[in-house]
Every structure is written in C-alpha cells, then in structure tokens.
Enzyme design. Structure first.
Site, PDB file in Angstrom:
ATOM      1  N   ARG A   1       0.840  -1.207   0.000  1.00 40.24           N
ATOM      2  CA  ARG A   1       0.000   0.000   0.000  1.00 40.24           C
ATOM      3  C   ARG A   1       0.875   1.258   0.000  1.00 40.24           C
ATOM      4  NH1 ARG A   1      -2.976  -3.789  -0.856  1.00 40.24           N
ATOM      5  NH2 ARG A   1      -4.407  -4.727   0.638  1.00 40.24           N
TER       6      ARG A   1
ATOM      7  N   GLU B   1     -13.603 -15.164   9.380  1.00 36.60           N
ATOM      8  CA  GLU B   1     -13.497 -14.622   8.020  1.00 36.60           C
ATOM      9  C   GLU B   1     -13.077 -15.678   7.009  1.00 36.60           C
ATOM     10  OE1 GLU B   1     -10.766 -11.320   7.513  1.00 36.60           O
ATOM     11  OE2 GLU B   1     -11.297 -11.088   5.416  1.00 36.60           O
TER      12      GLU B   1
ATOM     13  N   LYS C   1     -17.397 -12.519   8.893  1.00 41.15           N
ATOM     14  CA  LYS C   1     -16.863 -11.562   7.903  1.00 41.15           C
ATOM     15  C   LYS C   1     -16.700 -12.284   6.566  1.00 41.15           C
ATOM     16  CE  LYS C   1     -12.991  -8.435   7.027  1.00 41.15           C
ATOM     17  NZ  LYS C   1     -12.148  -7.397   7.610  1.00 41.15           N
TER      18      LYS C   1
ATOM     19  N   SER D   1     -14.123  -6.022   1.788  1.00 41.19           N
ATOM     20  CA  SER D   1     -14.329  -5.385   0.475  1.00 41.19           C
ATOM     21  C   SER D   1     -13.626  -6.164  -0.639  1.00 41.19           C
ATOM     22  CB  SER D   1     -13.916  -3.904   0.484  1.00 41.19           C
ATOM     23  OG  SER D   1     -12.549  -3.724   0.778  1.00 41.19           O
ATOM     24  N   GLY D   2     -12.542  -6.833  -0.326  1.00 43.77           N
ATOM     25  CA  GLY D   2     -11.972  -7.833  -1.225  1.00 43.77           C
ATOM     26  C   GLY D   2     -11.447  -7.377  -2.587  1.00 43.77           C
TER      27      GLY D   2
HETATM   28  P1  13P Z   1     -10.423  -5.660   2.399  1.00 45.07           P
HETATM   29  O1  13P Z   1     -11.680  -4.898   2.746  1.00 45.07           O
HETATM   30  O2  13P Z   1      -9.367  -4.810   1.777  1.00 45.07           O
HETATM   31  O3  13P Z   1     -10.720  -6.924   1.658  1.00 45.07           O
HETATM   32  O4  13P Z   1      -9.775  -6.089   3.774  1.00 45.07           O
HETATM   33  C1  13P Z   1     -10.564  -6.584   4.756  1.00 45.07           C
HETATM   34  C2  13P Z   1      -9.790  -7.545   5.554  1.00 45.07           C
HETATM   35  O5  13P Z   1      -9.662  -7.386   6.755  1.00 45.07           O
HETATM   36  C3  13P Z   1      -9.202  -8.712   4.905  1.00 45.07           C
HETATM   37  O6  13P Z   1      -8.814  -9.642   5.860  1.00 45.07           O
END
Ligand code: 13P
Length: 362
Positions: free
Chosen positions: A55, A200, A242, A284-285
C-alpha cells in the site's frame, strides 16, 4: 463469590450445546452486538508489514515503523469518522502495542473515540501441503497465550482470515474442510479468552469465474464453516461473520448488477448462516470504494434477514485517505477528510440510506 466464579456461572447459564468451560457469553454477545451497532462498521487496519508495504509503495511512502504509526494515528484521530461510523478497529500486533507521536498508546485513541480495539491473530495463509495452489491459514500454536496478552492490552475481538481461491478444479474439499476447521478452533480459543472471534472465510475475487460459481462456492464454504463451528462448540451469539459478497471474479467477462450481487449474497447467507449470529461485516476484497458501498446499501435496502449487515473494510475505507496522505504531514487534514467521507458513506450504506449523489457532491 469472586468475579471469575461469577463469570463462569453466568457463562454456563447462558451457553449453548454441551460447552462447560468458563466463558461469559453474555459479555461476548455484548461486544459482538456493539461491533455491528446500527450505522457503524469496522475499520480493518490490520495490514501485515508486508501488505502495508504494498500500500505504501503505491503512494511512494517508505515502510518504516514511524510511517506506519503516523498513518494509522491519523485515522484513529479522525473524530468525524471514528465517533459516529466506526465500531471497532482491527489492528496488526505492532499497532496494538504502539505509542502515538505524543506518547498516547494508539489503543487509547481508539477507545477514546468509543470504538473497540481488535487484533489480527492469524499468521497468514501458507501453501497447504499436498494441495497445490491452495493455502491453509496458520497461527493456532500458542494462540491462547497470545490472546491473554492482547486482552490485557485492550483487545476485545480478533480476526482470522481463511483464503479460498476459485480456479480450475479449486477449491478442493480438503482445503475447504481444513480452513473451516482452523477457523473453528481459532473461534473456540478466542471465546475461551473472552475475545469475540471475527470468522473470516474469504473467497477471493481473483480469477475469471462468474457470479454463479462464486455463489456455489460461498454456500459450500459457509455451510462447512458453520458445521465446524458447531462441532467445536463455538457459541454463535458471540461471533461476527466476515464473509465475501457473492460477486463475479475480477477477470470475468460479464459484470453482475448491484441488485444481483445484493440478492445473491442475501440468499446465499440466508441458506447457510444461522440467525443466532449477531452480525455480518463484509470484507471489500478488491471492489472499488463505491462498489463496496453500493452493494452494502442495496442489501440493507432489500432487508428481510435476521442479522445486522455492515462493513469491515480495509481497502474500501483506506484507499482514498492513503492517496490523499501520501506520507506528507501537510496532507493529514485532507486524508482525514477522505477517511471521514468513506466512513460516512458506508455508515449510510449499513442503514440502506446511501445515495450515489452524495459521492459526486463530495
Ligand atoms: P479488504 O476490505 O481490503 O478486503 O480487507 C478486509 C480484511 O480485513 C481482509 O482480511
């Protein structure tokens, strides 16, 4: 009766299944409910040192501990976003123990804004032996001891991300099952440490698969995860799920409408996620900022599901502030404005009250 005995008694009184270990499920449920409180969602700021480097590379910032601290501190000090829109912040271990520029621990900034600090505890998705092209998330060894320290430092929830890739012949049952099992063991260990596990299972958007394939794999994975959670005696009232949304792969030639993503996601979750789970906080992926907001908004407009549905976004909350900041002190205000805007848009989306016109106005 001392506090621990009392907690143990209450835990037994309200626990489910045959779980008998001391666990205060009412307290876990309170934290889970706070994480998905109306109009609020989670900031995923738990990029590992490697991910934050990617990033920072994109905005020309050197990946030093000081830069990571300055960047995250500007987010946590953004009252406009934090007070009204952010229920919890997922932190990388370094940040949980980091001290701000003026000597204030970063966790204290999060708590002062009324948000809950959380900790990413997995050690990453590693190549899975015997399963070429698939990964298994690691980090169970010593997890209970780590959680006790993290709790003492203020963490009240945790995150573990399992990664499922869709490709030719993938995912395999072996990888789905192993990842679901690890998620369930992690969740059981968290609850015993009085920490709410964010569960998640992420199905990646990478690849050219269509939305129907994502739908099928999402259902399969969620079914498997909830079967494992039940077997491992995880109390669903004390978790937050999640998941990914049901969406086309990035390389797919056709794009599904916002409405289709919303409808399919709701229906996949209704078929697989028990109503005892207090809330769903999506990742958000790799969706664009506005797509991630529009999809969440559309789902909440449709409604008719038993859980809260909100965001737990990393990129979709942070891409704009990162770009605005670009490592310069003079850009801190602009970065906070960008963060506050995305937080507000997603807060509205979690209530089904977002409007694309608000993006253009900003
Ligand atoms: P993103 O929303 O960028 O996918 O990240 C969320 C996240 O915590 C991934 O483990």
């Amino acid at each position: 009766m001392d506090g621990r005995q009392d907690a143990a008694r209450r835990g037994r009184a309200c626990s489910i299944g045959s779980r008998t270990n001391p666990m205060d499920l009412a307290a876990l449920n309170t934290i889970a409910e706070r994480l998905v409180a109306s109009g609020k969602g989670i900031l995923a700021a738990d990029e590992s040192s490697g991910t934050i480097k990617k990033r920072f590379d994109a905005i020309g910032v050197e990946n030093t501990e000081e830069n990571r601290r300055d960047y995250r501190e500007l987010l946590f000090r953004c009252g406009e976003a934090m007070n009204g829109c952010i229920s919890g912040v997922i932190l990388f271990e370094e940040t949980l123990y980091q001290i701000g520029a003026d000597g204030t621990p970063l966790v204290k900034l999060i708590e002062a804004a009324g948000a809950i600090p959380g900790i990413k505890v997995d050690k990453g998705a590693k190549p899975m032996a015997g399963f070429p092209g698939e990964t298994l998330t690691e980090g169970l060894d010593g997890l209970g001891e780590r959680l006790a320290k993290d709790y003492a430092q203020g963490a009240r929830f945790a995150k573990w991300r399992a990664v499922i890739d869709i490709a030719d012949g993938l995912p395999t049952w072996g990888a789905v099952k192993a990842n679901a099992h690890a998620l369930a063991r992690y969740a059981a260990i968290c609850q015993e440490a009085q920490i709410v596990p964010i569960v998640e299972p992420e199905i990646l958007m990478d690849g050219a698969h269509d939305i129907a394939r994502c739908d099928e794999v999402t259902r399969w994975v969620l079914q498997t995860v909830f079967a494992e959670l039940a077997e491992q005696r995880v109390a669903l009232e004390g978790i937050v799920l999640k998941p990914n949304m049901v969406i086309c792969g990035k390389g797919c030639s056709s794009r599904a409408s916002v409405e289709e993503v919303a409808q399919r996601t709701i229906s996949a979750l209704k078929a697989t996620v028990p109503s005892a789970v207090p809330g769903i906080a999506y990742l958000s992926g790799g969706q664009s900022d506005e797509e991630a907001t529009a999809h969440l908004d559309a789902m909440n407009r449709i409604g008719g599901f038993p859980w809260k549905m909100t965001f737990s976004y990393g990129r979709a909350l942070q891409a704009a502030p990162q770009k605005a900041w670009s490592g310069r002190t003079e850009n801190v205000t602009a970065a906070q404005k960008a963060f506050a805007h995305r937080a507000k848009m997603n807060s509205l989306a979690s209530l089904g009250r977002w409007d694309g016109a608000l993006e253009r106005a900003a």
